[in-house]
Motif scaffolding. Structure first.
Motif, mmCIF file in Angstrom:
data_model
loop_
_atom_site.group_PDB
_atom_site.id
_atom_site.type_symbol
_atom_site.label_atom_id
_atom_site.label_comp_id
_atom_site.label_asym_id
_atom_site.label_seq_id
_atom_site.Cartn_x
_atom_site.Cartn_y
_atom_site.Cartn_z
ATOM 1 N N VAL A 155 -1.143 -5.835 -13.191
ATOM 2 C CA VAL A 155 -2.243 -6.053 -12.255
ATOM 3 C C VAL A 155 -1.760 -5.788 -10.836
ATOM 4 C CG1 VAL A 155 -3.642 -7.854 -11.149
ATOM 5 C CG2 VAL A 155 -3.657 -7.608 -13.628
ATOM 6 N N VAL A 156 -2.550 -5.006 -10.122
ATOM 7 C CA VAL A 156 -2.336 -4.755 -8.699
ATOM 8 C C VAL A 156 -3.631 -5.101 -7.969
ATOM 9 C CG1 VAL A 156 -0.517 -3.039 -8.986
ATOM 10 C CG2 VAL A 156 -2.910 -2.318 -9.101
ATOM 11 N N PHE A 157 -3.725 -4.766 -6.681
ATOM 12 C CA PHE A 157 -4.841 -5.290 -5.888
ATOM 13 C C PHE A 157 -5.551 -4.204 -5.088
ATOM 14 C CE2 PHE A 157 -2.353 -8.865 -7.050
ATOM 15 C CZ PHE A 157 -3.277 -9.882 -7.219
ATOM 16 N N ASP A 158 -6.783 -4.507 -4.715
ATOM 17 C CA ASP A 158 -7.515 -3.627 -3.814
ATOM 18 C C ASP A 158 -6.666 -3.355 -2.575
ATOM 19 O OD1 ASP A 158 -9.733 -3.615 -5.468
ATOM 20 O OD2 ASP A 158 -10.738 -5.248 -4.400
ATOM 21 N N HIS A 159 -6.731 -2.138 -2.072
ATOM 22 C CA HIS A 159 -6.044 -1.694 -0.847
ATOM 23 C C HIS A 159 -4.533 -1.559 -1.019
ATOM 24 C CE1 HIS A 159 -9.905 -2.544 1.014
ATOM 25 N NE2 HIS A 159 -9.813 -3.797 0.587
ATOM 26 N N ALA A 160 -4.036 -1.717 -2.237
ATOM 27 C CA ALA A 160 -2.589 -1.660 -2.454
ATOM 28 C C ALA A 160 -2.048 -0.253 -2.264
ATOM 29 C CB ALA A 160 -2.256 -2.143 -3.861
ATOM 30 N N TYR A 161 -0.791 -0.186 -1.825
ATOM 31 C CA TYR A 161 -0.034 1.063 -1.853
ATOM 32 C C TYR A 161 1.344 0.753 -2.435
ATOM 33 C CZ TYR A 161 2.530 5.248 -0.688
ATOM 34 O OH TYR A 161 3.287 6.391 -0.777
ATOM 35 N N THR A 168 3.233 4.654 -9.904
ATOM 36 C CA THR A 168 2.882 3.991 -8.646
ATOM 37 C C THR A 168 1.631 4.586 -8.008
ATOM 38 O OG1 THR A 168 4.507 5.334 -7.431
ATOM 39 C CG2 THR A 168 5.197 3.146 -8.195
ATOM 40 N N MET A 169 1.286 5.835 -8.321
ATOM 41 C CA MET A 169 -0.029 6.337 -7.917
ATOM 42 C C MET A 169 -1.129 5.571 -8.631
ATOM 43 S SD MET A 169 0.008 10.480 -7.362
ATOM 44 C CE MET A 169 0.777 10.880 -8.922
ATOM 45 N N ALA A 170 -0.926 5.292 -9.914
ATOM 46 C CA ALA A 170 -1.908 4.493 -10.643
ATOM 47 C C ALA A 170 -2.047 3.116 -10.020
ATOM 48 C CB ALA A 170 -1.499 4.370 -12.107
ATOM 49 N N MET A 171 -0.954 2.580 -9.512
ATOM 50 C CA MET A 171 -0.963 1.254 -8.903
ATOM 51 C C MET A 171 -1.536 1.266 -7.484
ATOM 52 S SD MET A 171 2.816 0.122 -10.272
ATOM 53 C CE MET A 171 2.828 -1.512 -9.508
ATOM 54 N N THR A 172 -1.559 2.426 -6.850
ATOM 55 C CA THR A 172 -2.071 2.563 -5.484
ATOM 56 C C THR A 172 -3.587 2.674 -5.510
ATOM 57 O OG1 THR A 172 -0.047 3.540 -4.619
ATOM 58 C CG2 THR A 172 -2.094 4.152 -3.506
ATOM 59 N N PRO A 233 3.105 -8.791 0.002
ATOM 60 C CA PRO A 233 2.732 -10.033 0.687
ATOM 61 C C PRO A 233 1.887 -9.797 1.939
ATOM 62 C CG PRO A 233 5.033 -10.086 0.048
ATOM 63 C CD PRO A 233 4.559 -8.694 -0.208
ATOM 64 N N ILE A 234 2.128 -8.716 2.642
ATOM 65 C CA ILE A 234 1.203 -8.164 3.629
ATOM 66 C C ILE A 234 1.031 -6.711 3.248
ATOM 67 C CG2 ILE A 234 0.752 -7.632 6.055
ATOM 68 C CD1 ILE A 234 2.595 -9.907 6.838
ATOM 69 N N GLN A 235 -0.190 -6.307 2.977
ATOM 70 C CA GLN A 235 -0.390 -4.939 2.514
ATOM 71 C C GLN A 235 -0.084 -3.949 3.635
ATOM 72 O OE1 GLN A 235 -4.411 -5.222 0.847
ATOM 73 N NE2 GLN A 235 -3.494 -5.130 -1.192
ATOM 74 N N GLY A 236 0.579 -2.857 3.284
ATOM 75 C CA GLY A 236 1.013 -1.882 4.269
ATOM 76 C C GLY A 236 -0.003 -0.788 4.490
ATOM 77 N N GLU A 237 0.102 0.282 3.718
ATOM 78 C CA GLU A 237 -0.777 1.435 3.893
ATOM 79 C C GLU A 237 -2.245 1.044 3.770
ATOM 80 O OE1 GLU A 237 -1.574 5.323 4.803
ATOM 81 O OE2 GLU A 237 0.377 4.322 4.806
ATOM 82 N N GLY A 238 -2.536 -0.002 3.023
ATOM 83 C CA GLY A 238 -3.916 -0.436 2.828
ATOM 84 C C GLY A 238 -4.559 -1.059 4.045
ATOM 85 N N GLY A 239 -3.772 -1.331 5.109
ATOM 86 C CA GLY A 239 -4.388 -1.827 6.336
ATOM 87 C C GLY A 239 -3.724 -3.031 6.966
ATOM 88 N N PHE A 240 -2.461 -3.314 6.596
ATOM 89 C CA PHE A 240 -1.766 -4.472 7.152
ATOM 90 C C PHE A 240 -2.583 -5.750 6.937
ATOM 91 C CE2 PHE A 240 1.686 -2.839 10.212
ATOM 92 C CZ PHE A 240 2.014 -1.820 9.331
ATOM 93 N N ILE A 241 -3.105 -5.874 5.738
ATOM 94 C CA ILE A 241 -3.948 -7.009 5.389
ATOM 95 C C ILE A 241 -3.057 -8.190 5.017
ATOM 96 C CG2 ILE A 241 -5.707 -7.872 3.811
ATOM 97 C CD1 ILE A 241 -6.495 -4.842 3.418
ATOM 98 N N GLU A 242 -3.196 -9.267 5.766
ATOM 99 C CA GLU A 242 -2.451 -10.495 5.514
ATOM 100 C C GLU A 242 -3.377 -11.462 4.790
ATOM 101 O OE1 GLU A 242 -0.100 -14.063 7.935
ATOM 102 O OE2 GLU A 242 -1.123 -12.468 9.035
ATOM 103 N N PRO A 243 -3.080 -11.799 3.538
ATOM 104 C CA PRO A 243 -3.986 -12.687 2.805
ATOM 105 C C PRO A 243 -4.055 -14.065 3.443
ATOM 106 C CG PRO A 243 -1.940 -12.369 1.585
ATOM 107 C CD PRO A 243 -1.908 -11.409 2.734
ATOM 108 N N ALA A 244 -5.152 -14.735 3.194
ATOM 109 C CA ALA A 244 -5.338 -16.082 3.741
ATOM 110 C C ALA A 244 -4.285 -17.024 3.179
ATOM 111 C CB ALA A 244 -6.736 -16.593 3.393
#
Length: 450
Positions: A155-161, A168-172, A233-244
């Motif tokens: 399992v990976v997450f929305d906006h993941a890279y 890892t393309m499948a995971m992105t 833990p903080i998404q990178g290429e996906g937008g520097f998204i820091e989860p709550a």
């Protein structure tokens, strides 16, 4: 222009200086050669060619001094050509450049593994394996989790890279430019929603966002089929998204309860970048496996998977490795980079960078509603740009700001699933005056686009 009359250790003057338009004539000549010799699929952010770099400055072949807010995408955290790194690599290259650790091993590899076992979160017994790139390490983390659990799903997450290899393309998450046209991709990869505070409903805190993700995982995958949950833990290429707050700890707790391997992809967040040695440290998260690369070796290619001994030792002998994995030059550089982080107080320096930059960026946000969000930690910061009066992404404004910054001699990067995030990854060797000047340039460009 601010002239600090300061020189980095390798002789690079620490100021912004434009002696030609960008790109200059020599860069244009080299770009013509690049177009004629390099595959078209290999793009460049800026059409200028580097000649030297040090501290917070990149000098191009035309003599222009550019303020570096990119660090080669979070790689030169300790600075480009950091003195300890240069000296260590010079010593090693004079001794030997390669033997292959799997043929005749050497102590540098072991020393890097020992350092990572010591530094990564958790006081449990650990083992480490070294590789070349972040994507290669992520892929090996999945291999380890699958062997250890006897399960297949990931399992990976929305906006993941997570990288550009097939798995890892499948995971992105993002298709263009990373996945488009390159399928079919590896199977048994599933995606869950991440906590995205700027775009989530206000009542969706970290715990509730985790519950939302876990419900989808249980329904669509099933814990009994799941080898690993892999997350930045903080998404990178996906937008520097820091989860709550609370999102990551809740995921870890669920993984522990269900025998699922929790993998932290700290390729971009690791090694003091976020104001902790690793981003997981912020909430006391202890991953089962942690993947590192980028800032690990001061600019040389190296990556690692570090984790619980029972997981890391699960693959059969010969199941992990690679010809260049843990190259002796890269290992020497890594040990010197780690020494620099610890001896020079670069974790605290990252926090200082955060305070300086966030203060200025938040003041810009207060005066300009096109800055929808200011986020990140340490020297991993971003602004999400939106259409005025809305939360709709504005990739055109983002592209304009980046292009104009480049023309003014400031290296910035963009990211985000919608291409509307301007990200800042300055080396921790950068001076405050350069940061102030770069933000002055950004403020002027923002004002000019209203």
């Amino acid at each position: 222009m601010t002239d600090l009359s300061v020189r980095a250790d390798n002789g690079v003057d620490q100021h912004r200086l434009l002696v030609t338009e960008l790109p200059g004539p020599r860069s244009r000549e080299l770009m013509a050669r690049k177009v004629a010799a390099v595959a078209a699929g290999v793009g460049t952010t800026m059409p200028v060619f580097a000649a030297r770099a040090g501290g917070g400055v990149v000098v191009d072949v035309d003599g222009n001094h550019l303020i570096d807010l990119g660090s080669g995408i979070a790689v030169t955290t300790v600075g480009s050509s950091a003195p300890r790194v240069v000296e260590a690599v010079q010593r090693q290259v004079a001794a030997f450049t390669h033997t292959c650790f799997m043929v005749t091993p050497y102590d540098g590899y072991v020393a890097v593994a020992e350092a990572l076992n010591r530094l990564t979160p958790g006081d449990h017994e650990k083992r480490t394996a070294l590789f070349n790139s972040g994507a290669e390490a992520v892929e090996n983390a999945v291999k380890i989790a699958r062997v250890a659990t006897g399960r297949d799903a990931v399992v990976v997450f929305d906006h993941a890279y997570h990288g550009r290899t097939n798995l890892t393309m499948a995971m992105t998450a993002k298709s263009m430019p990373y996945k488009h046209g390159f399928g079919p991709f590896a199977p048994e990869v599933y995606r869950a929603p991440v906590s995205y505070p700027f775009r989530d409903h206000k009542e969706l805190d970290g715990q509730l966002a985790a519950a939302r993700a876990i419900e989808i995982i249980e329904k669509q995958v099933g814990a009994a089929n799941l080898a690993a949950v892999v997350i930045e833990p903080i998404q990178g290429e996906g937008g520097f998204i820091e989860p709550a707050p609370g999102f990551l700890p809740a995921l870890v707790e669920w993984c522990r309860s269900n025998g699922v391997v929790f993998v932290a992809d700290e390729v971009q967040t690791g090694f003091a970048r976020t104001g902790d040695m690793f981003a997981c440290d912020h909430e006391g998260v202890v991953p089962d496996l942690i993947v590192t690369a980028k800032g690990i070796a001061g600019g040389l290619p190296l990556s690692a998977v570090t984790g619980r001994v029972e997981l890391m030792d699960a693959p059969h002998v010969g199941g992990l490795g690679g010809t260049y994995g843990g190259n002796p030059l890269a290992c020497a550089a890594a040990l010197a980079a780690i020494e620099t982080i610890e001896a020079d107080g670069l974790i605290e320096r990252a926090r200082q960078v955060e305070r300086l930059m966030k203060d200025r960026l938040q003041r810009l946000q207060a005066d300009d509603d096109r800055i929808g969000d200011v986020r990140g930690r340490g020297a991993m910061l971003a602004v999400e740009l939106v259409v005025s009066g809305t939360t709709n992404p504005d990739p055109d404004l983002t592209k304009t700001l980046a292009t104009k910054a480049h023309q003014a001699g400031v290296i910035v990067l963009t990211c985000g699933t919608h291409g509307n995030v301007l990200r800042f990854l300055p080396p921790l060797a950068i001076g405050d005056d350069l940061l102030h000047e770069a933000l002055d340039v950004l403020a002027e460009i923002l004002a000019s686009t209203r």
